[in-house]
Design an enzyme around this catalytic site. Structure first.
Site, PDB file in Angstrom:
ATOM      1  N   GLU A 119       0.820  -1.212   0.000  1.00  0.00           N
ATOM      2  CA  GLU A 119       0.000   0.000   0.000  1.00  0.00           C
ATOM      3  C   GLU A 119       0.851   1.259   0.000  1.00  0.00           C
ATOM      4  O   GLU A 119       0.486   2.265  -0.625  1.00  0.00           O
ATOM      5  CB  GLU A 119      -0.951  -0.025   1.196  1.00  0.00           C
ATOM      6  CG  GLU A 119      -2.047  -1.077   1.047  1.00  0.00           C
ATOM      7  CD  GLU A 119      -2.889  -1.250   2.286  1.00  0.00           C
ATOM      8  OE1 GLU A 119      -4.113  -1.092   2.198  1.00  0.00           O
ATOM      9  OE2 GLU A 119      -2.311  -1.560   3.353  1.00  0.00           O
ATOM     10  N   GLU A 139      -4.212  -9.490   3.293  1.00  0.00           N
ATOM     11  CA  GLU A 139      -5.091  -9.253   4.435  1.00  0.00           C
ATOM     12  C   GLU A 139      -6.300 -10.181   4.465  1.00  0.00           C
ATOM     13  O   GLU A 139      -6.753 -10.610   5.532  1.00  0.00           O
ATOM     14  CB  GLU A 139      -5.563  -7.783   4.438  1.00  0.00           C
ATOM     15  CG  GLU A 139      -4.512  -6.775   4.853  1.00  0.00           C
ATOM     16  CD  GLU A 139      -3.598  -6.340   3.722  1.00  0.00           C
ATOM     17  OE1 GLU A 139      -2.822  -5.386   3.919  1.00  0.00           O
ATOM     18  OE2 GLU A 139      -3.653  -6.942   2.634  1.00  0.00           O
TER      19      GLU A 139
END
Length: 267
Positions: A119, A139
């Site tokens: 990210e 995730e």
């Protein structure tokens, strides 16, 4: 400035930011986020800084994202789970939701860029990866969500079906695939990585600093605007560039057959 979790230095108009926890693959804990926030504040405030290089220490990882051992301890203490963005958390606003940073950030990626590490790379303006770089948002396999912008940025930077495939499965992407999809600017052998990054920062430093800041702001703020509205929107850094001496210096230097001398100063 000296930090425990991040190495920070400046040289020749470039700031170098290195996440420095190689023993845990540069996993980001609260202290690192707090230190990074101070560094981003300093980068933005220092007009002598024209570009930033963000990387991770060691030979194995850019960053594997959130420190899950720390997260487990926080869970045990009854702390509620976080969601999108960093509001209310250490280091807010983090780079992933610091939308007003006007300096270009170059990610130097070697090894794993997983979860929050990926990210971070998605939030950078230019990404240079070694051929050994590996990207993923795992995730979903941990009952978590890519809340630091992964669920928002990946579908903006990849075709939607491709992005959904990676988001919904946590599958890994190698550097060659990332280059194919345009997620990175260049992929080079690891022994050429620093030289390639230096070539990009040299180009950024030679460019007019106010033009760079104006272009970055205009691009990012206009992405979701209708084209007609993008043309008529007011941009802070464009107004500063337009009123600066640098706005005429480049043309003057061209006509005088010399290199421009940028001040980066604005009213």
């Amino acid at each position: 400035m000296s930090y425990a979790r991040v190495q920070y230095s400046k040289r020749d108009h470039v700031a170098y930011v290195t996440m420095n926890r190689p023993e845990v693959l540069n996993a980001m804990d609260r202290q690192m986020h707090t230190e990074l926030a101070e560094i981003w504040d300093d980068v933005e405030a220092d007009d002598d800084v024209r570009a930033v290089v963000l990387t991770g220490a060691g030979t194995r990882a850019f960053s594997v994202g959130q420190d899950l051992k720390e997260r487990a301890q926080r869970n045990s203490s009854g702390e509620p789970e976080s969601t999108f963005g960093s509001r209310g958390q250490a280091g807010h606003p983090r780079l992933t939701d610091r939308f007003t940073l006007s300096k270009p950030v170059v990610a130097r990626v070697h090894g794993y860029a997983l979860g929050g590490g990926f990210e971070l790379a998605l939030a950078c303006d230019i990404v240079i990866a070694s051929s050994e770089a590996v990207f993923a948002l795992p995730e979903v396999q941990l009952g978590l969500i890519a809340g630091a912008g992964g669920v928002f940025r990946l579908p903006r930077q990849l075709p939607q079906k491709v992005a959904m495939g990676y988001l919904l499965t946590g599958r890994r992407m190698d550097a060659a695939t990332a280059l194919q999809y345009g997620l990175v600017n260049e992929v080079v052998p690891v022994d050429s990585l620093d030289q390639c990054v230096a070539e990009w920062t040299d180009s950024l430093v030679r460019a007019a600093p106010l033009s760079v800041r104006a272009i970055k702001e205009a691009v990012l703020r206009s992405l979701d605007l209708p084209l007609e509205e993008a043309f008529t929107t007011s941009y802070v850094w464009e107004e500063r560039r337009r009123r600066s001496s640098d706005a005429v210096e480049g043309v003057r230097a061209f006509t005088e057959k010399r290199n421009p001398v940028w001040t980066g100063r604005y009213e």
